[in-house]
Motif scaffolding. Structure first.
Motif, short mmCIF file in Angstrom:
data_model
loop_
_atom_site.label_atom_id
_atom_site.label_comp_id
_atom_site.label_asym_id
_atom_site.label_seq_id
_atom_site.Cartn_x
_atom_site.Cartn_y
_atom_site.Cartn_z
N LYS A 10 -3.58 1.57 7.42
CA LYS A 10 -4.60 1.37 6.39
C LYS A 10 -5.93 0.98 7.02
CE LYS A 10 -5.22 -0.96 1.97
NZ LYS A 10 -4.62 -1.90 1.03
N LYS A 11 -5.87 0.18 8.08
CA LYS A 11 -7.09 -0.30 8.72
C LYS A 11 -7.71 0.74 9.66
CE LYS A 11 -9.79 -3.63 10.46
NZ LYS A 11 -10.91 -4.15 9.78
N PHE A 12 -6.87 1.40 10.49
CA PHE A 12 -7.39 2.24 11.56
C PHE A 12 -7.31 3.75 11.29
CE2 PHE A 12 -6.26 -1.75 13.70
CZ PHE A 12 -7.51 -2.08 14.21
N ILE A 13 -6.37 4.19 10.45
CA ILE A 13 -6.25 5.63 10.14
C ILE A 13 -6.09 5.78 8.63
CG2 ILE A 13 -5.12 7.79 10.79
CD1 ILE A 13 -3.81 6.29 13.11
N PRO A 14 -7.14 5.50 7.86
CA PRO A 14 -7.01 5.52 6.40
C PRO A 14 -6.67 6.89 5.82
CG PRO A 14 -9.29 5.10 7.05
CD PRO A 14 -8.47 5.08 8.29
N SER A 15 -7.10 7.96 6.47
CA SER A 15 -6.78 9.29 5.94
C SER A 15 -5.27 9.55 6.00
CB SER A 15 -7.53 10.38 6.72
OG SER A 15 -7.18 10.34 8.09
N LEU A 16 -4.64 9.17 7.11
CA LEU A 16 -3.18 9.32 7.22
C LEU A 16 -2.48 8.39 6.24
CD1 LEU A 16 -0.70 10.50 8.58
CD2 LEU A 16 -0.93 8.77 10.36
N TYR A 17 -3.01 7.19 6.08
CA TYR A 17 -2.43 6.23 5.13
C TYR A 17 -2.43 6.82 3.71
CZ TYR A 17 -2.03 2.04 2.26
OH TYR A 17 -1.64 1.12 1.33
N LYS A 18 -3.53 7.47 3.33
CA LYS A 18 -3.62 8.06 1.99
C LYS A 18 -2.73 9.29 1.85
CE LYS A 18 -8.15 6.34 0.81
NZ LYS A 18 -9.55 6.61 0.58
N SER A 19 -2.62 10.09 2.91
CA SER A 19 -1.81 11.32 2.81
C SER A 19 -0.32 11.00 2.74
CB SER A 19 -2.10 12.26 3.97
OG SER A 19 -1.56 11.77 5.17
N LEU A 20 0.11 9.90 3.37
CA LEU A 20 1.52 9.54 3.33
C LEU A 20 1.89 8.88 2.00
CD1 LEU A 20 2.09 8.22 6.94
CD2 LEU A 20 2.69 10.45 6.00
N GLY A 21 0.92 8.24 1.37
CA GLY A 21 1.12 7.68 0.04
C GLY A 21 2.32 6.74 -0.04
N ILE A 22 3.14 6.98 -1.04
CA ILE A 22 4.28 6.12 -1.33
C ILE A 22 5.36 6.22 -0.26
CG2 ILE A 22 5.45 7.85 -2.75
CD1 ILE A 22 5.43 4.05 -3.36
N PHE A 23 5.34 7.28 0.53
CA PHE A 23 6.40 7.48 1.51
C PHE A 23 6.28 6.53 2.70
CE2 PHE A 23 6.22 11.45 -0.81
CZ PHE A 23 7.54 11.54 -1.21
N LEU A 24 5.11 5.98 2.92
CA LEU A 24 4.96 5.02 4.02
C LEU A 24 5.74 3.72 3.76
CD1 LEU A 24 3.72 4.56 6.76
CD2 LEU A 24 1.69 3.71 5.64
N PRO A 25 5.58 3.07 2.61
CA PRO A 25 6.41 1.89 2.38
C PRO A 25 7.90 2.22 2.28
CG PRO A 25 4.70 2.06 0.69
CD PRO A 25 4.58 3.24 1.56
N LEU A 26 8.21 3.47 1.94
CA LEU A 26 9.61 3.86 1.85
C LEU A 26 10.30 3.94 3.21
CD1 LEU A 26 9.66 6.53 -1.01
CD2 LEU A 26 10.55 4.21 -1.03
#
Length: 191
Positions: free
Chosen positions: A93-109
């Protein structure tokens, strides 16, 4: 050295976590619609599996075994994985926000991705030393990323085609995953 190479190739190609154990299917089906998201998820899973495996290994042999608390391995490994995924999520979220947004809900999963817990427990169950733990963790992660990427390229091509209406979406994706599992099972005699 040959033993480590055999373990690596085995976990990547033959004993692949997705195609032979069917673990990690949620991100496999959810994030594999385009290559960039698949690679991003693959690298996030690589980071989490290797990091969580190393932390679990250290926790097990430096704290649980000396204190005679080996029976707590499952609950402590789950806590380690949950904390490590939260760290990964904050980092992205801090360093690669575009990847954070593209992964969406699957990142916390990733926290509930059974593949991460499986690798941490598998390393302990097989009594791997540190080198084998690292190689097994990296091999499983690379195998996960490889299959996720291959599947995403196939799904991109399938989206450009016009299959029968009843096969559109997940049915065709599951059939493709089954065919991939059959193809990779042919590598079983390799090692």
């Amino acid at each position: 050295m040959g033993d480590l190479l055999t373990l690596f190739l085995s976990t990547v190609l033959i004993d692949n976590i997705i195609l032979s154990h069917f673990l990690g299917m949620c991100p496999f089906m959810g994030v594999s619609k385009n290559r960039s998201s698949a690679l991003g998820m693959g690298f996030a899973v690589l980071f989490v599996i290797v990091g969580a495996s190393l932390l679990s290994y250290a926790l097990y042999y430096l704290a649980l075994v000396p204190l005679g608390l080996e029976y707590l391995e499952l609950i402590t490994f789950i806590l380690v994985i949950a904390c490590f995924v939260q760290f990964t999520e904050l980092f992205l979220k801090k360093f690669i926000p575009s990847l954070y947004k593209s992964l969406g809900i699957f990142l916390p999963l990733i926290t509930t991705n059974c593949a991460v817990l499986y690798v941490a427990l598998d390393n302990i169950t097989n009594s791997y030393d540190l080198a084998h733990t690292i190689v097994n963790s990296v091999g499983v992660s690379v195998g996960f990323m490889l299959i996720l990427y291959i599947f995403s390229t196939i799904r991109e091509r399938l989206d450009a085609s016009t299959p029968l209406k009843s096969f559109v979406g997940n049915p065709l994706a599951l059939i493709t995953a089954g065919l991939m599992a059959l193809a990779f099972s042919g590598l079983a005699g390799l090692i």
